[in-house]
Design a protein around this motif. Structure first.
Motif, PDB file in Angstrom:
ATOM      1  N   ALA A   1      18.474   7.307 -13.773  1.00  0.00           N
ATOM      2  CA  ALA A   1      17.909   6.370 -12.957  1.00  0.00           C
ATOM      3  C   ALA A   1      16.297   6.488 -12.484  1.00  0.00           C
ATOM      4  O   ALA A   1      15.357   5.487 -12.248  1.00  0.00           O
ATOM      5  CB  ALA A   1      18.611   7.192 -11.315  1.00  0.00           C
ATOM      6  N   GLU A   2      15.788   7.856 -12.906  1.00  0.00           N
ATOM      7  CA  GLU A   2      14.981   8.405 -13.571  1.00  0.00           C
ATOM      8  C   GLU A   2      14.480   7.730 -14.575  1.00  0.00           C
ATOM      9  O   GLU A   2      12.880   7.577 -15.198  1.00  0.00           O
ATOM     10  CB  GLU A   2      14.646   9.668 -13.118  1.00  0.00           C
ATOM     11  CG  GLU A   2      14.630  10.633 -11.750  1.00  0.00           C
ATOM     12  CD  GLU A   2      14.880  12.141 -12.220  1.00  0.00           C
ATOM     13  OE1 GLU A   2      14.613  12.514 -13.766  1.00  0.00           O
ATOM     14  OE2 GLU A   2      14.800  13.431 -11.128  1.00  0.00           O
ATOM     15  N   ARG A   3      14.967   7.532 -15.570  1.00  0.00           N
ATOM     16  CA  ARG A   3      14.793   6.424 -16.903  1.00  0.00           C
ATOM     17  C   ARG A   3      14.288   4.932 -16.290  1.00  0.00           C
ATOM     18  O   ARG A   3      13.190   5.039 -16.646  1.00  0.00           O
ATOM     19  CB  ARG A   3      15.677   6.423 -17.900  1.00  0.00           C
ATOM     20  CG  ARG A   3      14.706   6.073 -19.443  1.00  0.00           C
ATOM     21  CD  ARG A   3      16.307   6.421 -19.736  1.00  0.00           C
ATOM     22  NE  ARG A   3      17.445   4.785 -19.288  1.00  0.00           N
ATOM     23  CZ  ARG A   3      18.017   3.813 -19.160  1.00  0.00           C
ATOM     24  NH1 ARG A   3      16.411   3.158 -19.884  1.00  0.00           N
ATOM     25  NH2 ARG A   3      18.703   3.258 -18.669  1.00  0.00           N
ATOM     26  N   VAL A   4      14.990   4.553 -15.463  1.00  0.00           N
ATOM     27  CA  VAL A   4      14.329   2.780 -15.302  1.00  0.00           C
ATOM     28  C   VAL A   4      13.417   3.625 -14.255  1.00  0.00           C
ATOM     29  O   VAL A   4      12.658   2.465 -14.377  1.00  0.00           O
ATOM     30  CB  VAL A   4      16.294   2.549 -14.243  1.00  0.00           C
ATOM     31  CG1 VAL A   4      15.747   1.305 -13.469  1.00  0.00           C
ATOM     32  CG2 VAL A   4      16.952   2.594 -15.062  1.00  0.00           C
ATOM     33  N   ALA A   5      13.201   4.445 -13.765  1.00  0.00           N
ATOM     34  CA  ALA A   5      12.588   4.680 -12.412  1.00  0.00           C
ATOM     35  C   ALA A   5      10.676   4.566 -13.490  1.00  0.00           C
ATOM     36  O   ALA A   5       9.879   3.795 -13.016  1.00  0.00           O
ATOM     37  CB  ALA A   5      12.256   5.370 -11.558  1.00  0.00           C
ATOM     38  N   ASP A   6      11.054   5.318 -14.603  1.00  0.00           N
ATOM     39  CA  ASP A   6       9.741   5.523 -15.007  1.00  0.00           C
ATOM     40  C   ASP A   6       9.272   4.985 -15.657  1.00  0.00           C
ATOM     41  O   ASP A   6       7.648   4.137 -16.281  1.00  0.00           O
ATOM     42  CB  ASP A   6       9.980   7.050 -15.811  1.00  0.00           C
ATOM     43  CG  ASP A   6       8.602   6.927 -16.640  1.00  0.00           C
ATOM     44  OD1 ASP A   6       8.373   7.729 -15.913  1.00  0.00           O
ATOM     45  OD2 ASP A   6       8.840   7.049 -17.685  1.00  0.00           O
ATOM     46  N   ARG A   7       9.989   3.921 -16.249  1.00  0.00           N
ATOM     47  CA  ARG A   7       9.911   2.218 -16.783  1.00  0.00           C
ATOM     48  C   ARG A   7       9.672   1.381 -16.177  1.00  0.00           C
ATOM     49  O   ARG A   7       8.320   0.367 -16.791  1.00  0.00           O
ATOM     50  CB  ARG A   7      11.134   1.865 -18.113  1.00  0.00           C
ATOM     51  CG  ARG A   7      11.507   2.732 -18.622  1.00  0.00           C
ATOM     52  CD  ARG A   7      12.715   2.503 -19.772  1.00  0.00           C
ATOM     53  NE  ARG A   7      12.843   0.882 -20.320  1.00  0.00           N
ATOM     54  CZ  ARG A   7      14.136  -0.115 -20.650  1.00  0.00           C
ATOM     55  NH1 ARG A   7      14.937   0.115 -20.452  1.00  0.00           N
ATOM     56  NH2 ARG A   7      13.557  -1.202 -21.337  1.00  0.00           N
ATOM     57  N   VAL A   8       9.608   0.869 -15.149  1.00  0.00           N
ATOM     58  CA  VAL A   8       8.927   0.317 -13.979  1.00  0.00           C
ATOM     59  C   VAL A   8       8.076   0.651 -12.950  1.00  0.00           C
ATOM     60  O   VAL A   8       7.517   0.051 -12.185  1.00  0.00           O
ATOM     61  CB  VAL A   8      10.491  -0.451 -13.034  1.00  0.00           C
ATOM     62  CG1 VAL A   8      11.085  -0.753 -13.941  1.00  0.00           C
ATOM     63  CG2 VAL A   8      10.619   0.614 -12.167  1.00  0.00           C
ATOM     64  N   GLY A   9       7.918   2.445 -13.130  1.00  0.00           N
ATOM     65  CA  GLY A   9       6.926   2.230 -12.357  1.00  0.00           C
ATOM     66  C   GLY A   9       6.867   3.209 -10.876  1.00  0.00           C
ATOM     67  O   GLY A   9       6.596   2.942  -9.718  1.00  0.00           O
ATOM     68  N   ILE A  10       7.908   3.174  -9.874  1.00  0.00           N
ATOM     69  CA  ILE A  10       8.882   4.246  -9.211  1.00  0.00           C
ATOM     70  C   ILE A  10       8.206   5.392  -9.557  1.00  0.00           C
ATOM     71  O   ILE A  10       9.426   6.231 -10.155  1.00  0.00           O
ATOM     72  CB  ILE A  10      10.147   3.899  -8.762  1.00  0.00           C
ATOM     73  CG1 ILE A  10       9.766   1.777  -8.706  1.00  0.00           C
ATOM     74  CG2 ILE A  10      10.770   4.528  -7.279  1.00  0.00           C
ATOM     75  CD1 ILE A  10      10.843   1.265  -8.041  1.00  0.00           C
TER      76      ILE A  10
ATOM     77  N   ASP B   1       9.343   7.181  -5.915  1.00  0.00           N
ATOM     78  CA  ASP B   1      10.299   8.246  -5.243  1.00  0.00           C
ATOM     79  C   ASP B   1      11.650   7.787  -6.099  1.00  0.00           C
ATOM     80  O   ASP B   1      11.943   6.406  -5.642  1.00  0.00           O
ATOM     81  CB  ASP B   1      10.389   7.433  -3.707  1.00  0.00           C
ATOM     82  CG  ASP B   1      10.836   7.960  -2.298  1.00  0.00           C
ATOM     83  OD1 ASP B   1      11.488   8.832  -2.782  1.00  0.00           O
ATOM     84  OD2 ASP B   1      10.079   8.317  -1.306  1.00  0.00           O
ATOM     85  N   VAL B   2      12.228   7.993  -6.505  1.00  0.00           N
ATOM     86  CA  VAL B   2      13.932   8.394  -6.739  1.00  0.00           C
ATOM     87  C   VAL B   2      14.890   8.959  -5.950  1.00  0.00           C
ATOM     88  O   VAL B   2      15.095   9.871  -6.039  1.00  0.00           O
ATOM     89  CB  VAL B   2      13.882   8.554  -7.881  1.00  0.00           C
ATOM     90  CG1 VAL B   2      15.496   7.725  -8.494  1.00  0.00           C
ATOM     91  CG2 VAL B   2      12.785   7.824  -9.447  1.00  0.00           C
ATOM     92  N   ARG B   3      15.824   7.803  -5.850  1.00  0.00           N
ATOM     93  CA  ARG B   3      17.149   8.877  -4.428  1.00  0.00           C
ATOM     94  C   ARG B   3      18.028   8.638  -5.272  1.00  0.00           C
ATOM     95  O   ARG B   3      18.577   6.959  -4.941  1.00  0.00           O
ATOM     96  CB  ARG B   3      16.964   8.249  -3.145  1.00  0.00           C
ATOM     97  CG  ARG B   3      15.256   8.482  -2.490  1.00  0.00           C
ATOM     98  CD  ARG B   3      15.137   8.528  -1.310  1.00  0.00           C
ATOM     99  NE  ARG B   3      13.764   8.407  -0.859  1.00  0.00           N
ATOM    100  CZ  ARG B   3      13.325   8.970   0.312  1.00  0.00           C
ATOM    101  NH1 ARG B   3      14.619   8.934   0.811  1.00  0.00           N
ATOM    102  NH2 ARG B   3      12.113   8.599   0.299  1.00  0.00           N
ATOM    103  N   ALA B   4      18.996   8.740  -5.909  1.00  0.00           N
ATOM    104  CA  ALA B   4      20.135   8.278  -6.627  1.00  0.00           C
ATOM    105  C   ALA B   4      21.918   8.925  -6.351  1.00  0.00           C
ATOM    106  O   ALA B   4      21.635  10.068  -5.716  1.00  0.00           O
ATOM    107  CB  ALA B   4      20.160   9.035  -8.247  1.00  0.00           C
TER     108      ALA B   4
ATOM    109  N   GLY C   1       0.598  -1.431  -0.432  1.00  0.00           N
ATOM    110  CA  GLY C   1       0.190   0.105   0.390  1.00  0.00           C
ATOM    111  C   GLY C   1       0.936   1.833   0.064  1.00  0.00           C
ATOM    112  O   GLY C   1       0.240   2.374   0.181  1.00  0.00           O
ATOM    113  N   ALA C   2       2.244   1.096  -0.080  1.00  0.00           N
ATOM    114  CA  ALA C   2       2.982   1.990   0.050  1.00  0.00           C
ATOM    115  C   ALA C   2       4.314   1.924  -1.819  1.00  0.00           C
ATOM    116  O   ALA C   2       4.290   1.320  -1.786  1.00  0.00           O
ATOM    117  CB  ALA C   2       4.330   2.413   1.054  1.00  0.00           C
ATOM    118  N   ASP C   3       4.370   3.549  -2.195  1.00  0.00           N
ATOM    119  CA  ASP C   3       5.170   3.980  -3.504  1.00  0.00           C
ATOM    120  C   ASP C   3       6.259   3.315  -3.104  1.00  0.00           C
ATOM    121  O   ASP C   3       7.228   3.671  -1.576  1.00  0.00           O
ATOM    122  CB  ASP C   3       5.855   4.949  -3.526  1.00  0.00           C
ATOM    123  CG  ASP C   3       4.260   5.201  -4.434  1.00  0.00           C
ATOM    124  OD1 ASP C   3       3.285   4.608  -4.885  1.00  0.00           O
ATOM    125  OD2 ASP C   3       3.910   7.003  -4.936  1.00  0.00           O
ATOM    126  N   PRO C   4       6.879   2.205  -3.452  1.00  0.00           N
ATOM    127  CA  PRO C   4       8.424   1.379  -3.288  1.00  0.00           C
ATOM    128  C   PRO C   4       9.854   2.363  -3.543  1.00  0.00           C
ATOM    129  O   PRO C   4       8.960   3.764  -4.091  1.00  0.00           O
ATOM    130  CB  PRO C   4       8.564   0.239  -4.612  1.00  0.00           C
ATOM    131  CG  PRO C   4       6.709  -0.209  -5.011  1.00  0.00           C
ATOM    132  CD  PRO C   4       6.560   1.404  -5.296  1.00  0.00           C
TER     133      PRO C   4
END
Length: 636
Positions: free
Chosen positions: A482-491, A493-496, A468-471
């Motif tokens: 990092a943001e490109r990969v996160a966008d493709r998997v649906g995340i 909250d990105v901390r790079a 029930g929480a965003d990964p």
């Protein structure tokens, strides 16, 4: 571990002899040997605790097992001994392996270094003798001995152990390098910036040890109340024996009543209410490719409220692949450009070269012959292919004023400006850009990226649905990638750009917000975060030894969807544990009240106690069925 194995073996032999109708003395002797092999360690631990004026469940279990044997229930007592001996041995084994891995981490950096003197002479010295300001020479293929700054030379450095970046990074004058990382094809002259004990790799080892010490020892639910329960049970048993005796009851009746109370009040059913569901869940998870290291871990998995993923080697495969071709030469097609670049790169050992060659072979016929191949460490390669000169390398080397024998490219050239624009566009999307030149002019730009695991989007979606929480994405790579990969998997909250210590700090912040965090990673740089998390989960396929030994659970088959599935399985186990505890507590309560208020016959007390034990045991074993592993199907 060997005593636990011996105890289990003796128990199985005794059980076989008993079920086969063998002589009673034989299986009694086997069970007693099981008692001795598996009971001495928890018994000794219990006596040590007693000497320190505490009473723990270890001593209570040994006493209950002895009491069971005294009234003829030796099989049940032997089973208790086996359970306790095995769980204690597994915990000790896991702890020892983790400590060995931390010590092994310190050997990533070489023991010696080549130091240069002011007059240019070279000395081989121990790494421990290096001081800030010393100048080292690091030759091709060597590991970098110390954290420092490149003074001269050029090469590509694989620093995945520190930052998690999947591809080697070009290093030149002014760039920072880390101890324990691997130099590529060029030579580097490095100024030492930090002593060995202050290096990043040494700090990783310290972070793992510190997280292991400060992480509160999580216990099974029953262990959290063992002290009070143990003291209370012993006190009441003594009272049940002495009070009737003082009131004139006979010694035999008082002793029988006290023994009956000890049997019905002993936490055998409570222990078996907890352990079989968790052990069955561990077995089921193992059958589906997830190794959970202990019952404590299996219980703790179900409390997870948020999951943090590493990027390289976890959401991605850790190996580059070609994703885009931008041809700038009108005389070449995309496929022709790729074939010429692959032919030029074919003799190279660089990971990007291997990805380009692999992509070309997948697209068409055999590569043309290569002549006059030359590698330029940290820059790229040049070669003659089909009678023309081709260069393949980094944008800085290929598009700057770089002298490569007869080739020289001026940044004033319009084709160079076009190539720079193509490179910038690729890098904005998080790709690694490689420039291809033909006869000294830019011919195209190849974009490469770390390959995404095909199941990663489904695994992230399952984690979000389950908790029930965003990964969260925790990575040492740059934010754009990092943001490109996160966008493709649906995340979201990105901390790079996180070094190992930064990952630990990120986990601590999430925990401070009230979350119970499971971290999923694979590399040495992930180990401190795995240790600091409430549950650390390592990817087993390409996971480093330190990550595998630090983690609480291992996804052996590298299937990311198993992460959410094992958390779901743990939650099922926790629900069964709660139901079992309620059943066991009810049975114990009824039998205890009957013994205290009335006169509970010993055979009936044993039957009720053992009956409840069998019921909760069978209820827990339901998790062995394959249908219990339905989390990945339902959640995915």
């Amino acid at each position: 571990m060997r005593w636990a194995a011996l105890s289990s073996g003796l128990f199985l032999l005794g059980l076989t002899a008993q079920l086969a109708g063998g002589p009673a003395w034989l299986w009694w002797m086997l069970y007693l040997a099981c008692y001795a092999a598996g009971g001495w360690a928890p018994g000794l631990a219990g006596l040590r605790a007693l000497r320190e004026k505490t009473l723990d469940v270890d001593l209570l279990m040994v006493a209950a097992a002895i009491g069971a044997a005294a009234i003829g229930q030796i099989t049940d007592g032997a089973l208790l001994i086996v359970i306790f001996a095995t769980s204690g041995a597994l915990e000790a084994f896991a702890t020892a392996r983790t400590e060995d891995s931390v010590r092994g981490l310190l050997h990533l950096a070489p023991d010696t270094a080549t130091r240069t003197t002011a007059d240019g002479a070279e000395q081989t010295v121990p790494v421990s003798d290096l001081e800030p300001g010393d100048v080292l020479v690091v030759r091709p293929g060597e590991r970098i001995p110390a954290d420092g700054t490149v003074l001269s030379g050029g090469s590509e450095v694989d620093q995945a152990t520190i930052t998690g970046e999947p591809l080697p990074v070009d290093k030149g004058e002014g760039d920072e390098v880390f101890a324990g990382t691997s130099n590529g094809t060029g030579a580097l002259w490095v100024r030492v910036d930090r002593r060995a004990e202050d290096s990043v790799v040494a700090r990783i080892a310290a972070l793992v040890e510190q997280a292991g010490r400060t992480k509160a020892r999580t216990q099974l639910f029953i262990e959290k109340v063992e002290q009070r329960y143990s003291i209370g049970m012993v006190a009441v048993t003594v009272a049940v024996f002495t009070v009737p005796l003082l009131l004139g009851d006979s010694l035999q009746r008082a002793l029988l009543r006290a023994m009956t109370f000890m049997i019905v009040a002993s936490p055998c059913a409570v222990v078996l209410a907890t352990m079989p569901p968790l052990l069955a869940a561990i077995a089921n998870a193992g059958r589906h490719g997830v190794l959970v290291k202990s019952a404590v871990v299996m219980e703790r998995l179900g409390a997870t409220t948020r999951i943090a993923f590493d990027k390289t080697g976890t959401l991605t495969s850790g190996s580059p692949e070609l994703v885009e071709i931008r041809c700038l030469d009108e005389g070449l097609t995309d496929d022709e450009l790729l074939r010429q670049a692959a032919a030029a790169e074919y003799p190279s050992e660089h990971p990007l070269a291997a990805a380009i060659v692999r992509a070309a072979r997948n697209r068409g016929p055999a590569l043309p012959a290569t002549e006059e191949f030359t590698a330029h460490p940290g820059r790229g390669v040049t070669a003659r292919v089909g009678g023309r000169s081709f260069g393949v390398g980094s944008p800085a080397a290929m598009l700057g004023s770089v002298d490569r024998g007869s080739e020289s490219i001026s940044t004033a050239d319009d084709s160079v400006a076009t190539a720079i624009t193509a490179v910038a566009a690729a890098q904005e999307r998080g790709y690694t850009a490689v420039v291809v030149t033909c006869e000294g002019r830019p011919a195209g730009v190849l974009a490469l990226a770390d390959r995404l695991r095909p199941e990663a989007p489904a695994a992230v979606a399952a984690a979000r649905q389950l908790t029930g929480a965003d990964p969260v994405l925790l990575t040492g790579d740059n934010r754009t990638t990092a943001e490109r990969v996160a966008d493709r998997v649906g995340i979201t909250d990105v901390r790079a750009g996180l070094l190992p210590g930064d990952k630990v700090a990120a986990v601590r912040r999430l925990q401070a917000d009230g979350h119970r965090i499971a971290v999923v990673g694979d590399g040495i740089n992930d180990a401190p975060a795995l240790a600091a998390a409430d549950v650390g989960i390592a990817m087993g396929g390409a996971g480093s030894d330190l990550a595998l030994h630090t983690a609480d659970a291992i996804v052996v088959r590298d299937d990311l969807t198993a992460v959410a599935a094992v958390v779901d399985l743990s939650r099922r186990a926790r629900r069964i544990v709660v139901a079992n505890l309620a059943l066991a507590a009810t049975c114990i309560g009824v039998l205890v009240l009957w013994d205290l208020i009335g006169a509970l016959p010993l055979p009936l007390g044993v039957a009720g106690h053992e009956g409840s034990t069998i019921l909760v045991g069978l209820n827990g074993l339901r998790l062995l069925h394959r249908s219990a592993w339905s989390g990945s199907d339902r959640l995915g």
